[in-house]
Design a protein around this motif. Sequence first.
Motif, PDB file in Angstrom:
ATOM      1  N   SER A 155      83.275  89.827  61.882  1.00 62.66           N
ATOM      2  CA  SER A 155      82.421  90.100  63.037  1.00 62.66           C
ATOM      3  C   SER A 155      81.506  91.278  62.757  1.00 62.66           C
ATOM      4  CB  SER A 155      83.287  90.400  64.263  1.00 62.66           C
ATOM      5  OG  SER A 155      84.220  89.374  64.501  1.00 62.66           O
ATOM      6  N   VAL A 156      80.342  91.270  63.387  1.00 62.63           N
ATOM      7  CA  VAL A 156      79.369  92.331  63.148  1.00 62.63           C
ATOM      8  C   VAL A 156      79.866  93.666  63.691  1.00 62.63           C
ATOM      9  CG1 VAL A 156      78.045  91.809  65.256  1.00 62.63           C
ATOM     10  CG2 VAL A 156      76.918  92.927  63.317  1.00 62.63           C
ATOM     11  N   THR A 157      80.583  93.652  64.800  1.00 60.72           N
ATOM     12  CA  THR A 157      81.272  94.826  65.332  1.00 60.72           C
ATOM     13  C   THR A 157      82.573  94.339  65.965  1.00 60.72           C
ATOM     14  OG1 THR A 157      80.355  94.759  67.576  1.00 60.72           O
ATOM     15  CG2 THR A 157      79.048  95.912  65.886  1.00 60.72           C
ATOM     16  N   PRO A 158      83.551  95.230  66.166  1.00 61.18           N
ATOM     17  CA  PRO A 158      84.811  94.797  66.782  1.00 61.18           C
ATOM     18  C   PRO A 158      84.638  94.176  68.159  1.00 61.18           C
ATOM     19  CG  PRO A 158      85.065  96.957  65.772  1.00 61.18           C
ATOM     20  CD  PRO A 158      83.604  96.633  65.719  1.00 61.18           C
ATOM     21  N   GLU A 159      83.589  94.577  68.894  1.00 63.15           N
ATOM     22  CA  GLU A 159      83.381  94.045  70.239  1.00 63.15           C
ATOM     23  C   GLU A 159      83.098  92.550  70.241  1.00 63.15           C
ATOM     24  OE1 GLU A 159      82.868  98.375  70.373  1.00 63.15           O
ATOM     25  OE2 GLU A 159      82.029  96.817  69.073  1.00 63.15           O
ATOM     26  N   PHE A 160      82.610  92.011  69.117  1.00 65.52           N
ATOM     27  CA  PHE A 160      82.329  90.580  69.012  1.00 65.52           C
ATOM     28  C   PHE A 160      83.563  89.781  68.589  1.00 65.52           C
ATOM     29  CE2 PHE A 160      77.980  92.069  68.968  1.00 65.52           C
ATOM     30  CZ  PHE A 160      77.271  91.045  69.587  1.00 65.52           C
ATOM     31  N   ASN A 161      84.617  90.463  68.183  1.00 64.65           N
ATOM     32  CA  ASN A 161      85.811  89.762  67.725  1.00 64.65           C
ATOM     33  C   ASN A 161      86.766  89.588  68.899  1.00 64.65           C
ATOM     34  OD1 ASN A 161      88.620  89.523  66.400  1.00 64.65           O
ATOM     35  ND2 ASN A 161      87.209  89.222  64.695  1.00 64.65           N
ATOM     36  N   VAL A 162      86.871  88.368  69.393  1.00 60.09           N
ATOM     37  CA  VAL A 162      87.680  88.105  70.586  1.00 60.09           C
ATOM     38  C   VAL A 162      89.148  88.440  70.330  1.00 60.09           C
ATOM     39  CG1 VAL A 162      88.450  86.324  72.201  1.00 60.09           C
ATOM     40  CG2 VAL A 162      86.053  86.394  71.478  1.00 60.09           C
ATOM     41  N   LEU A 163      89.661  88.116  69.145  1.00 56.62           N
ATOM     42  CA  LEU A 163      91.051  88.454  68.826  1.00 56.62           C
ATOM     43  C   LEU A 163      91.287  89.962  68.931  1.00 56.62           C
ATOM     44  CD1 LEU A 163      92.105  86.316  65.725  1.00 56.62           C
ATOM     45  CD2 LEU A 163      92.993  86.153  68.051  1.00 56.62           C
ATOM     46  N   THR A 164      90.374  90.742  68.372  1.00 59.21           N
ATOM     47  CA  THR A 164      90.501  92.203  68.417  1.00 59.21           C
ATOM     48  C   THR A 164      90.524  92.705  69.843  1.00 59.21           C
ATOM     49  OG1 THR A 164      89.435  92.477  66.254  1.00 59.21           O
ATOM     50  CG2 THR A 164      89.412  94.376  67.729  1.00 59.21           C
ATOM     51  N   GLN A 165      89.641  92.156  70.672  1.00 54.24           N
ATOM     52  CA  GLN A 165      89.565  92.611  72.057  1.00 54.24           C
ATOM     53  C   GLN A 165      90.797  92.193  72.856  1.00 54.24           C
ATOM     54  OE1 GLN A 165      87.144  94.844  72.744  1.00 54.24           O
ATOM     55  NE2 GLN A 165      86.807  94.481  70.562  1.00 54.24           N
ATOM     56  N   LEU A 166      91.314  91.000  72.590  1.00 50.14           N
ATOM     57  CA  LEU A 166      92.541  90.579  73.246  1.00 50.14           C
ATOM     58  C   LEU A 166      93.715  91.463  72.826  1.00 50.14           C
ATOM     59  CD1 LEU A 166      92.155  86.699  72.927  1.00 50.14           C
ATOM     60  CD2 LEU A 166      92.234  87.974  75.080  1.00 50.14           C
ATOM     61  N   THR A 182      88.876  79.683  62.216  1.00 48.03           N
ATOM     62  CA  THR A 182      89.309  80.890  61.527  1.00 48.03           C
ATOM     63  C   THR A 182      88.334  81.337  60.446  1.00 48.03           C
ATOM     64  OG1 THR A 182      90.668  79.538  60.031  1.00 48.03           O
ATOM     65  CG2 THR A 182      91.753  80.476  61.962  1.00 48.03           C
ATOM     66  N   GLY A 183      87.274  80.572  60.230  1.00 47.93           N
ATOM     67  CA  GLY A 183      86.280  80.943  59.230  1.00 47.93           C
ATOM     68  C   GLY A 183      85.109  81.728  59.790  1.00 47.93           C
ATOM     69  N   SER A 184      85.175  82.126  61.065  1.00 50.63           N
ATOM     70  CA  SER A 184      84.077  82.881  61.666  1.00 50.63           C
ATOM     71  C   SER A 184      84.637  83.903  62.637  1.00 50.63           C
ATOM     72  CB  SER A 184      83.085  81.940  62.371  1.00 50.63           C
ATOM     73  OG  SER A 184      83.726  81.222  63.412  1.00 50.63           O
ATOM     74  N   GLY A 185      83.760  84.762  63.168  1.00 52.88           N
ATOM     75  CA  GLY A 185      84.261  85.899  63.926  1.00 52.88           C
ATOM     76  C   GLY A 185      83.584  86.176  65.240  1.00 52.88           C
ATOM     77  N   ALA A 186      83.057  85.154  65.917  1.00 52.18           N
ATOM     78  CA  ALA A 186      82.425  85.384  67.215  1.00 52.18           C
ATOM     79  C   ALA A 186      82.527  84.133  68.069  1.00 52.18           C
ATOM     80  CB  ALA A 186      80.957  85.786  67.039  1.00 52.18           C
ATOM     81  N   LEU A 187      82.358  84.324  69.357  1.00 52.37           N
ATOM     82  CA  LEU A 187      82.272  83.212  70.297  1.00 52.37           C
ATOM     83  C   LEU A 187      80.816  82.814  70.469  1.00 52.37           C
ATOM     84  CD1 LEU A 187      83.414  81.348  72.568  1.00 52.37           C
ATOM     85  CD2 LEU A 187      83.133  83.300  74.131  1.00 52.37           C
ATOM     86  N   LEU A 188      80.537  81.512  70.358  1.00 49.39           N
ATOM     87  CA  LEU A 188      79.197  80.975  70.581  1.00 49.39           C
ATOM     88  C   LEU A 188      79.276  79.906  71.652  1.00 49.39           C
ATOM     89  CD1 LEU A 188      79.594  81.352  67.245  1.00 49.39           C
ATOM     90  CD2 LEU A 188      77.246  80.587  67.249  1.00 49.39           C
TER      91      LEU A 188
END
Length: 379
Positions: free
Chosen positions: A161-172, A50-56
Amino acid sequence: MQLLSTAVIGSLRLRAGAPEDAGGLVHATQYFGQVLVGTPPQSFKVVFDTGSGALLVPSSKCDDPACEKHRRFNASMSSTAVQIGFSDEPVKAIQDDDDRDVQTLQFTGGTAEGQFARDRVCVGASLCATADFVTMTEESQAPFENTLWDGVLGLGLSGASVTPEFNVLTQLQKSKVFAQPVFSVYLGKHLADEAEVTFGGHHQDRFSGEMQWVALERSDRGFWQIALQDITVNGVGLGLCDAKTGCKAVVDTGSSMLMLPQGMLNVVNKRLDVDPSCSRMKDYPRLGFRIGGQTRQLEAADFLDKTPTDCFSAITASHDMGDGPMVVLGYPFLRAVYTVFDFGSRRLGLAAAKPSQAGARKEAAGAGIVTVPLTGVRQ
């Protein structure tokens, strides 16, 4: 772009080399579970952070020893994979030989480099969305080579996240796959206990009492940040937080520690008075965190690890996260407090976690709800 909570790597290094359980009480220092990427799905073990905003995830283009020991994402094997050149053009496809940005990632004790891709990402088999993510093309030996997980799934809010597209929660959430716009975390108290993250809802059989809802502070920054009113020892407030504004605190599923600003840490350690051998485990005072008028109590067994020869504390000094001193509520807090992360209403739900009882669950998941089992390990 903040991609990984430094707490997750820093805490692992701090605790690396601790003796194994030999009749004492030890906790997990890492929890990871499965996500699926691509079509057909490629499986990865990830830390839910929860401390970051992208999938790696590691890339098949990476031939470093650290990558070769883990599962690597192969875009050529996915019919839905798209190469992305630049983070500010998150849906513009490029070819492999086109110009593209290379993202350098700084971690405590190491570095990585990665490129951007876009593909189908699933938590469980049924909750899926298309999202951008980072495929790591280079990884330093430390800290990655010996980790038992492959990558990280950031569960920070959109501001992380740098943009909403990188935020998996947002996209889900945009894909409307959730029964509710929440996820919930349960961590058993002992190394072998059950642990899980539930997407789309929460499980009543994992907690007791009423759920307390607490509004987030500064959610635009992407952290799951709340106001901490005070820290208590055996129920007595220590007066460590401003009476009006409180202390800044974040709940971090990527940290194995409780982290306090140094001055606060000194006061707490003095009041806890833990001796080097933990010889008085049952007599140590309880450590509490007063949030929204309620105090969440941790027993000594929640934040101390005891082996026949050593004692290890899971309380350490925090670093400045860019907005002044911060309290980080990591695994010790989450083992005691069942936590619901409500990204629809920007709030946290807190309740006393029930002890783990393997096979005792009677509550079934419904449509739009998926529970991902977590593996707890100590490294």
